[in-house]
Design a protein around this motif. Sequence first.
Motif, PDB file in Angstrom:
ATOM      1  N   VAL A  87       0.844  -1.201   0.000  1.00  0.00           N
ATOM      2  CA  VAL A  87       0.000   0.000   0.000  1.00  0.00           C
ATOM      3  C   VAL A  87       0.881   1.254   0.000  1.00  0.00           C
ATOM      4  CG1 VAL A  87      -1.716   1.279   1.353  1.00  0.00           C
ATOM      5  CG2 VAL A  87      -1.863  -1.217   1.191  1.00  0.00           C
ATOM      6  N   ARG A  88       1.899   1.233   0.863  1.00  0.00           N
ATOM      7  CA  ARG A  88       2.764   2.406   1.026  1.00  0.00           C
ATOM      8  C   ARG A  88       3.619   2.659  -0.206  1.00  0.00           C
ATOM      9  NH1 ARG A  88       4.247   0.922   6.190  1.00  0.00           N
ATOM     10  NH2 ARG A  88       6.005  -0.157   5.242  1.00  0.00           N
ATOM     11  N   ARG A  89       4.283   1.592  -0.657  1.00  0.00           N
ATOM     12  CA  ARG A  89       5.286   1.772  -1.690  1.00  0.00           C
ATOM     13  C   ARG A  89       4.688   1.892  -3.091  1.00  0.00           C
ATOM     14  NH1 ARG A  89      10.331  -2.334  -1.831  1.00  0.00           N
ATOM     15  NH2 ARG A  89      10.962  -1.883  -3.957  1.00  0.00           N
ATOM     16  N   TYR A  90       3.630   1.137  -3.335  1.00  0.00           N
ATOM     17  CA  TYR A  90       3.095   1.120  -4.699  1.00  0.00           C
ATOM     18  C   TYR A  90       1.753   1.837  -4.812  1.00  0.00           C
ATOM     19  CZ  TYR A  90       6.716  -2.403  -5.100  1.00  0.00           C
ATOM     20  OH  TYR A  90       7.920  -3.073  -5.077  1.00  0.00           O
ATOM     21  N   LYS A  91       1.283   2.344  -3.683  1.00  0.00           N
ATOM     22  CA  LYS A  91       0.000   3.078  -3.636  1.00  0.00           C
ATOM     23  C   LYS A  91      -1.142   2.254  -4.231  1.00  0.00           C
ATOM     24  CE  LYS A  91       2.173   6.896  -2.248  1.00  0.00           C
ATOM     25  NZ  LYS A  91       3.232   6.147  -1.551  1.00  0.00           N
ATOM     26  N   LEU A  92      -1.178   0.983  -3.847  1.00  0.00           N
ATOM     27  CA  LEU A  92      -2.247   0.106  -4.325  1.00  0.00           C
ATOM     28  C   LEU A  92      -3.064  -0.408  -3.141  1.00  0.00           C
ATOM     29  CD1 LEU A  92      -0.372  -2.111  -6.951  1.00  0.00           C
ATOM     30  CD2 LEU A  92      -2.053  -0.331  -7.414  1.00  0.00           C
ATOM     31  N   PRO A  93      -4.391  -0.465  -3.286  1.00  0.00           N
ATOM     32  CA  PRO A  93      -5.192  -1.019  -2.191  1.00  0.00           C
ATOM     33  C   PRO A  93      -4.994  -2.537  -2.048  1.00  0.00           C
ATOM     34  CG  PRO A  93      -6.591  -0.514  -4.080  1.00  0.00           C
ATOM     35  CD  PRO A  93      -5.212  -0.012  -4.418  1.00  0.00           C
ATOM     36  N   CYS A  94      -5.021  -3.001  -0.810  1.00  0.00           N
ATOM     37  CA  CYS A  94      -4.915  -4.434  -0.518  1.00  0.00           C
ATOM     38  C   CYS A  94      -6.067  -4.810   0.403  1.00  0.00           C
ATOM     39  CB  CYS A  94      -3.605  -4.743   0.202  1.00  0.00           C
ATOM     40  SG  CYS A  94      -2.165  -4.671  -0.863  1.00  0.00           S
ATOM     41  N   VAL A  95      -6.815  -5.840   0.030  1.00  0.00           N
ATOM     42  CA  VAL A  95      -7.929  -6.280   0.864  1.00  0.00           C
ATOM     43  C   VAL A  95      -7.754  -7.776   1.166  1.00  0.00           C
ATOM     44  CG1 VAL A  95     -10.433  -6.608   0.985  1.00  0.00           C
ATOM     45  CG2 VAL A  95      -9.503  -4.551  -0.098  1.00  0.00           C
ATOM     46  N   VAL A  96      -7.656  -8.104   2.452  1.00  0.00           N
ATOM     47  CA  VAL A  96      -7.537  -9.512   2.849  1.00  0.00           C
ATOM     48  C   VAL A  96      -8.920 -10.142   2.789  1.00  0.00           C
ATOM     49  CG1 VAL A  96      -6.882 -11.108   4.691  1.00  0.00           C
ATOM     50  CG2 VAL A  96      -5.579  -9.005   4.347  1.00  0.00           C
ATOM     51  N   ALA A  97      -9.017 -11.287   2.101  1.00  0.00           N
ATOM     52  CA  ALA A  97     -10.332 -11.886   1.868  1.00  0.00           C
ATOM     53  C   ALA A  97     -10.423 -13.306   2.412  1.00  0.00           C
ATOM     54  CB  ALA A  97     -10.624 -11.908   0.365  1.00  0.00           C
ATOM     55  N   GLY A  98     -11.619 -13.680   2.822  1.00  0.00           N
ATOM     56  CA  GLY A  98     -11.919 -15.065   3.190  1.00  0.00           C
ATOM     57  C   GLY A  98     -12.230 -15.853   1.929  1.00  0.00           C
ATOM     58  N   PHE A  99     -12.748 -17.073   2.085  1.00  0.00           N
ATOM     59  CA  PHE A  99     -12.860 -17.956   0.928  1.00  0.00           C
ATOM     60  C   PHE A  99     -14.283 -18.328   0.555  1.00  0.00           C
ATOM     61  CE2 PHE A  99      -8.658 -18.227   2.633  1.00  0.00           C
ATOM     62  CZ  PHE A  99      -7.877 -18.190   1.502  1.00  0.00           C
TER      63      PHE A  99
ATOM     64  N   ARG B 155     -12.319   3.301  -7.081  1.00  0.00           N
ATOM     65  CA  ARG B 155     -13.195   4.420  -7.466  1.00  0.00           C
ATOM     66  C   ARG B 155     -12.804   5.689  -6.716  1.00  0.00           C
ATOM     67  NH1 ARG B 155     -18.835   3.892  -4.811  1.00  0.00           N
ATOM     68  NH2 ARG B 155     -17.475   4.424  -3.068  1.00  0.00           N
ATOM     69  N   ASP B 156     -12.531   5.525  -5.419  1.00  0.00           N
ATOM     70  CA  ASP B 156     -12.181   6.684  -4.589  1.00  0.00           C
ATOM     71  C   ASP B 156     -10.693   7.037  -4.661  1.00  0.00           C
ATOM     72  OD1 ASP B 156     -14.822   6.462  -3.916  1.00  0.00           O
ATOM     73  OD2 ASP B 156     -14.445   5.469  -1.987  1.00  0.00           O
ATOM     74  N   ARG B 157      -9.955   6.330  -5.512  1.00  0.00           N
ATOM     75  CA  ARG B 157      -8.504   6.510  -5.645  1.00  0.00           C
ATOM     76  C   ARG B 157      -7.828   6.472  -4.276  1.00  0.00           C
ATOM     77  NH1 ARG B 157     -10.447   9.973  -9.571  1.00  0.00           N
ATOM     78  NH2 ARG B 157      -9.727   9.550 -11.683  1.00  0.00           N
ATOM     79  N   LYS B 158      -8.218   5.489  -3.500  1.00  0.00           N
ATOM     80  CA  LYS B 158      -7.717   5.390  -2.135  1.00  0.00           C
ATOM     81  C   LYS B 158      -6.918   4.100  -1.988  1.00  0.00           C
ATOM     82  CE  LYS B 158      -9.503   5.575   2.521  1.00  0.00           C
ATOM     83  NZ  LYS B 158     -10.601   5.019   3.266  1.00  0.00           N
ATOM     84  N   ALA B 159      -5.640   4.243  -1.659  1.00  0.00           N
ATOM     85  CA  ALA B 159      -4.835   3.045  -1.417  1.00  0.00           C
ATOM     86  C   ALA B 159      -4.821   2.784   0.080  1.00  0.00           C
ATOM     87  CB  ALA B 159      -3.415   3.256  -1.928  1.00  0.00           C
TER      88      ALA B 159
END
Lengths: 75, 379
Positions: free
Chosen positions: B206-218, B235-239
């Motif tokens: 998130v910090r280095r590449y400004k990409l959102p990360c979402v941990v998901a279940g299965f 959509r919100d351009r939020k990392a």
Amino acid sequence: MCLAVPAQVKSCDGNNAVVDLHGNRVRVSTVLVPEVKEGDWVLVHAGFAIQQLSAEDLKETWAVLDDLEKKGGGL
Amino acid sequence: MTQRLADSHAAIERLLDAAKALPKPAAFMEICGTHTVAAFRCGLHSLMPANVKLVSGPGCPVCVTSQGDIDMLIELAQRPGVTLCTYGDMLRVTGAKGSLEEARSGGADVRVIYCSLDAVKLAAAEPKRNVVFAAVGFETTTPATAVAVLEAERLGLTNFTALVSHKRILPAMRALLDSKQVNVDGFMCPGHVSAITGYATFATIVRRYKLPCVVAGFEDVQIAAALAKLVELARDRKASLENLYPQVVSRWGNRRAQNLMRRVFRPVDARWRGLGMIPDSGLAFRSRFSRFDAQSRYKITPIDSPEPPGCRCGDVITARCTPAECKLFAIACTPVRPIGPCMVSSEGTCQAWFKYKRQGKSIAASEDAVATPSQEARL
């Protein structure tokens, strides 16, 4: 490969426990979650309990698994 | 049940809603083979709007194992006196000299185990056999190997070793992004790897590449909700880093498991299929445990093996091509006669596409391919 399934601890014996895995009694290692006790729910991966779970989260998981079974889907 | 359906429906509504306001089409990457299969199985792909894609990354341990490591494993299985213990996933992966399954039918002692400790028990029960455990997998599976090695040490076993091809997911994500060959707008992070490492591991992405990360279940609801969240963040351009699997994943993960891994292994550079050598992405025994290292015990070195001709598994697991873009897919390469590991593994992207997203591609040809073994049998 990272498949893991919830199971309920039936009895503990040192670093091992017998868990109820949807009706099957399976012996698993509890080395990674030494604090678990009888009645607790754990997440089982490749013969190891890797995390303790809270009971209320699990009803939903089993509902999904039961549903798959009814539809004849494999796991 | 009804509640679950309502939740799934709500998640898909959120996904469609957020997708309408996306500034440009977005692609998100899941990096867990179990996610790949679960997303296909629940039909998520067919419910996604045209401007949202979920692509598969290097998340299947069988698929990312380099051809050289696979050849090493098969060579070791064929040595006299060696009993090779493997998780079932690796059995049919093909190397230069066939697969472990073929080695077994040729007389090699290859046994499928469910738990790493089964290999230790086998070594204790059969002291005349040299038991080698094929240790593959990401952080979810690595602690099990560490425990097995510590158990073998406790029992004073001299006939137990492990051929370690364990991988670490974070260095691979970084290498993938640094290669600039892949454009993704965020990651669906692996739930069970995170159970061990903690979700904080992904903060660096998130910090280095400004990409959102979402941990998901299965489960279907959990995967749909995670994808909806990713689309909303794009959509919100939020990392940001979100944990949507809190019932299993904590911020810092399973410390005990991490400590056991650290006690037995140290990070080393490792070769990945499709990604090449990645710094600190693999694990090797610490010197105290070097006697358990099958590679040094049996003086075997990784061979720089070429991948099967025409096979694009390396491109598939890095999202540089889809399985359907591979000329072998569903024609020469099928689950019955797999050529590359992504078709072998039940969690491989190619096998998932074959099962769920073939969309009429060469059905007849693939049925021919399926029919081939029995035709051969008749001959």
